[in-house]
Design an enzyme around this catalytic site. Structure first.
Site, PDB file in Angstrom:
ATOM      1  N   SER A  24      83.676  38.342 -39.784  1.00 36.66           N
ATOM      2  CA  SER A  24      84.304  38.963 -38.616  1.00 36.66           C
ATOM      3  C   SER A  24      85.832  38.829 -38.593  1.00 36.66           C
ATOM      4  CB  SER A  24      83.707  38.405 -37.323  1.00 36.66           C
ATOM      5  OG  SER A  24      82.381  38.839 -37.226  1.00 36.66           O
ATOM      6  N   LYS A  73      74.613  32.739 -28.296  1.00 36.00           N
ATOM      7  CA  LYS A  73      74.495  34.002 -27.553  1.00 36.00           C
ATOM      8  C   LYS A  73      73.851  33.840 -26.178  1.00 36.00           C
ATOM      9  CE  LYS A  73      74.703  36.973 -31.581  1.00 36.00           C
ATOM     10  NZ  LYS A  73      74.136  38.024 -32.399  1.00 36.00           N
ATOM     11  N   GLY A 136      66.988  36.163 -32.540  1.00 36.57           N
ATOM     12  CA  GLY A 136      67.993  36.976 -31.850  1.00 36.57           C
ATOM     13  C   GLY A 136      68.150  38.355 -32.471  1.00 36.57           C
ATOM     14  N   ARG A 158      55.963  33.603 -37.165  1.00 40.61           N
ATOM     15  CA  ARG A 158      55.207  32.357 -37.229  1.00 40.61           C
ATOM     16  C   ARG A 158      54.942  31.851 -35.813  1.00 40.61           C
ATOM     17  NH1 ARG A 158      59.179  29.112 -41.205  1.00 40.61           N
ATOM     18  NH2 ARG A 158      60.412  29.447 -39.330  1.00 40.61           N
TER      19      ARG A 158
HETATM   20  P1  NAP Z   1      67.009  33.228 -35.604  1.00 39.33           P
HETATM   21  O1  NAP Z   1      67.236  33.510 -34.152  1.00 39.33           O
HETATM   22  O2  NAP Z   1      67.086  31.845 -36.105  1.00 39.33           O
HETATM   23  O3  NAP Z   1      65.547  33.860 -35.971  1.00 39.33           O
HETATM   24  C1  NAP Z   1      65.031  33.768 -37.259  1.00 39.33           C
HETATM   25  C2  NAP Z   1      63.596  34.290 -37.276  1.00 39.33           C
HETATM   26  O4  NAP Z   1      63.139  34.273 -38.633  1.00 39.33           O
HETATM   27  C3  NAP Z   1      62.623  33.471 -36.456  1.00 39.33           C
HETATM   28  O5  NAP Z   1      61.729  34.311 -35.800  1.00 39.33           O
HETATM   29  C4  NAP Z   1      61.887  32.643 -37.527  1.00 39.33           C
HETATM   30  O6  NAP Z   1      60.522  32.391 -37.220  1.00 39.33           O
HETATM   31  C5  NAP Z   1      61.908  33.572 -38.708  1.00 39.33           C
HETATM   32  N1  NAP Z   1      61.854  32.789 -39.954  1.00 39.33           N
HETATM   33  C6  NAP Z   1      62.787  31.931 -40.427  1.00 39.33           C
HETATM   34  N2  NAP Z   1      62.404  31.404 -41.620  1.00 39.33           N
HETATM   35  C7  NAP Z   1      61.173  31.923 -41.880  1.00 39.33           C
HETATM   36  C8  NAP Z   1      60.241  31.734 -42.926  1.00 39.33           C
HETATM   37  N3  NAP Z   1      60.477  30.901 -43.940  1.00 39.33           N
HETATM   38  N4  NAP Z   1      59.076  32.412 -42.886  1.00 39.33           N
HETATM   39  C9  NAP Z   1      58.811  33.246 -41.850  1.00 39.33           C
HETATM   40  N5  NAP Z   1      59.652  33.459 -40.809  1.00 39.33           N
HETATM   41  C10 NAP Z   1      60.824  32.798 -40.828  1.00 39.33           C
HETATM   42  O7  NAP Z   1      68.049  34.043 -36.477  1.00 39.33           O
HETATM   43  P2  NAP Z   1      68.728  35.463 -36.127  1.00 39.33           P
HETATM   44  O8  NAP Z   1      69.972  35.248 -35.361  1.00 39.33           O
HETATM   45  O9  NAP Z   1      67.688  36.337 -35.582  1.00 39.33           O
HETATM   46  O10 NAP Z   1      69.183  35.933 -37.602  1.00 39.33           O
HETATM   47  C11 NAP Z   1      68.209  36.273 -38.561  1.00 39.33           C
HETATM   48  C12 NAP Z   1      68.857  36.951 -39.761  1.00 39.33           C
HETATM   49  O11 NAP Z   1      69.477  38.176 -39.370  1.00 39.33           O
HETATM   50  C13 NAP Z   1      69.941  36.124 -40.436  1.00 39.33           C
HETATM   51  O12 NAP Z   1      69.816  36.303 -41.825  1.00 39.33           O
HETATM   52  C14 NAP Z   1      71.232  36.753 -39.937  1.00 39.33           C
HETATM   53  O13 NAP Z   1      72.295  36.616 -40.854  1.00 39.33           O
HETATM   54  C15 NAP Z   1      70.818  38.215 -39.830  1.00 39.33           C
HETATM   55  N6  NAP Z   1      71.636  38.954 -38.844  1.00 39.33           N
HETATM   56  C16 NAP Z   1      72.373  40.013 -39.289  1.00 39.33           C
HETATM   57  C17 NAP Z   1      73.140  40.733 -38.397  1.00 39.33           C
HETATM   58  C18 NAP Z   1      73.954  41.896 -38.892  1.00 39.33           C
HETATM   59  O14 NAP Z   1      74.869  42.355 -38.169  1.00 39.33           O
HETATM   60  N7  NAP Z   1      73.667  42.418 -40.049  1.00 39.33           N
HETATM   61  C19 NAP Z   1      73.163  40.385 -37.031  1.00 39.33           C
HETATM   62  C20 NAP Z   1      72.381  39.307 -36.604  1.00 39.33           C
HETATM   63  C21 NAP Z   1      71.623  38.587 -37.535  1.00 39.33           C
HETATM   64  P3  NAP Z   1      60.029  31.268 -36.147  1.00 39.33           P
HETATM   65  O15 NAP Z   1      60.335  31.844 -34.803  1.00 39.33           O
HETATM   66  O16 NAP Z   1      58.587  31.173 -36.401  1.00 39.33           O
HETATM   67  O17 NAP Z   1      60.806  30.028 -36.454  1.00 39.33           O
END
Ligand code: NAP
Length: 281
Positions: A24, A73, A136, A158
């Protein structure tokens, strides 16, 4: 990138933990320079639990707006005085802006996701959407799907409680456990599949155990991860003949939308996205 700025530049920021990897500051300072604005955008490592403290210090530090990333957030959602649009629906704020004596909270993630697929002439309306993960980022994708008239949404995660939280108030959505059997079945039924888990991200040890769930009927397969640009998930999808999209465009679009809010300017998003893409890719 060498940043030129005046001492009277308006200060913007991004807070997160970790923040070191964030694109960013590079992206926002590039856009600020491109638009000839007198702003500077700085990264702050803010530990979990300290986001509200940061917001309260902004007045003293002269920070007029900031982006919010993991894990703040929801905290900033609770700390701003006024919430707008998608921030209310997603219960999270990624853009906090000080205006007319108070803090306003917005979320540009779901519109960012939508723009990132629309630029390929892919639209969510009347589509069956499969979302892997329920954090998120999944919330932003589901909001995008409901805002844009998706036919059916399925979340596999999960932790089913977390998936259930996202479903509140949405009718055409169902959830199930994140198992390879379920992914295989749901993949077949979906038009657009979005990985919102961090599996396959640089610095994350876990990856999908196999990609046998990807059948060969042509679909759109998205991964919100942008580092690496091509995860194994996307690589395998491409090999199977699916149309693939990574998370870089979403990141850029949500950033452009935030900068519009901070600076109260309209930006040509398509043109600016091309400039930023050339700059950081
Ligand atoms: P988060 O809130 O921590 O959520 C992660 C999710 O992935 C949770 O539901 C978790 O499951 C699941 N997960 C994690 N490890 C896993 C595994 N080994 N097997 C199965 N499920 C798994 O993270 P987030 O903020 O949503 O971000 C997630 C990803 O999106 C990151 O890689 C981030 O960099 C990317 N992202 C990209 C953008 C963009 O602008 N491109 C914006 C936001 C996020 P549980 O609930 O069961 O723990």
């Amino acid at each position: 990138m060498l940043i030129k700025f005046n001492n009277d530049a308006t200060k913007l920021a991004v807070i997160g933990s970790p923040i070191e990897h964030s694109l960013s500051p590079l992206m926002q300072n590039f856009m600020i320079e491109k638009l000839g604005l007198n702003y500077i955008y700085l990264p702050f490592h803010v530990e979990k639990g300290n986001a509200t403290k940061f917001l309260k210090c902004c007045d003293v530090m002269g920070i007029k707006g900031f982006n919010v990333t993991m894990p703040h957030k929801e905290d900033i959602f609770s700390s701003v005085s006024k919430l707008h649009g998608d921030a209310i629906k997603s219960h999270s704020v990624n853009t906090a802006n000080f205006k007319d004596g108070e803090w306003h909270g917005y979320s540009t993630d779901s519109e960012g996701f939508n723009l990132s697929i629309n630029e390929h002439n892919i639209y969510l309306n009347d589509k069956n959407i499969l979302v892997l993960g329920a954090g998120g980022a999944a919330r932003a994708v589901v909001l995008s799907a409901t805002n844009n008239g998706a036919k059916n949404i399925c979340i596999l995660n999960r932790n089913l409680e977390k998936a259930n939280e996202i479903c509140k108030g949405i009718e055409n959505i169902r959830i199930n456990n994140f198992t390879y059997e379920n992914i295989t079945n749901e993949f077949k039924k979906a038009d657009i599949i979005i990985n919102t888990t961090p599996m396959g991200m640089s610095g994350v040890k876990e990856d999908f155990l196999n990609f046998d769930f990807m059948d060969s009927t042509k679909k759109v397969v998205c991964d919100l991860i942008y580092n690496p640009r091509e995860t194994n998930f996307l690589k395998y999808a491409k090999e199977k003949g699916h149309f693939t999209i990574n998370g870089l465009s979403m990141l850029i679009y949500q950033g452009i939308l935030s900068l519009e809010i901070f600076t109260d300017t309209k930006i040509d998003k398509i043109e600016m996205k091309k400039y930023v893409m050339d700059f950081i890719n």
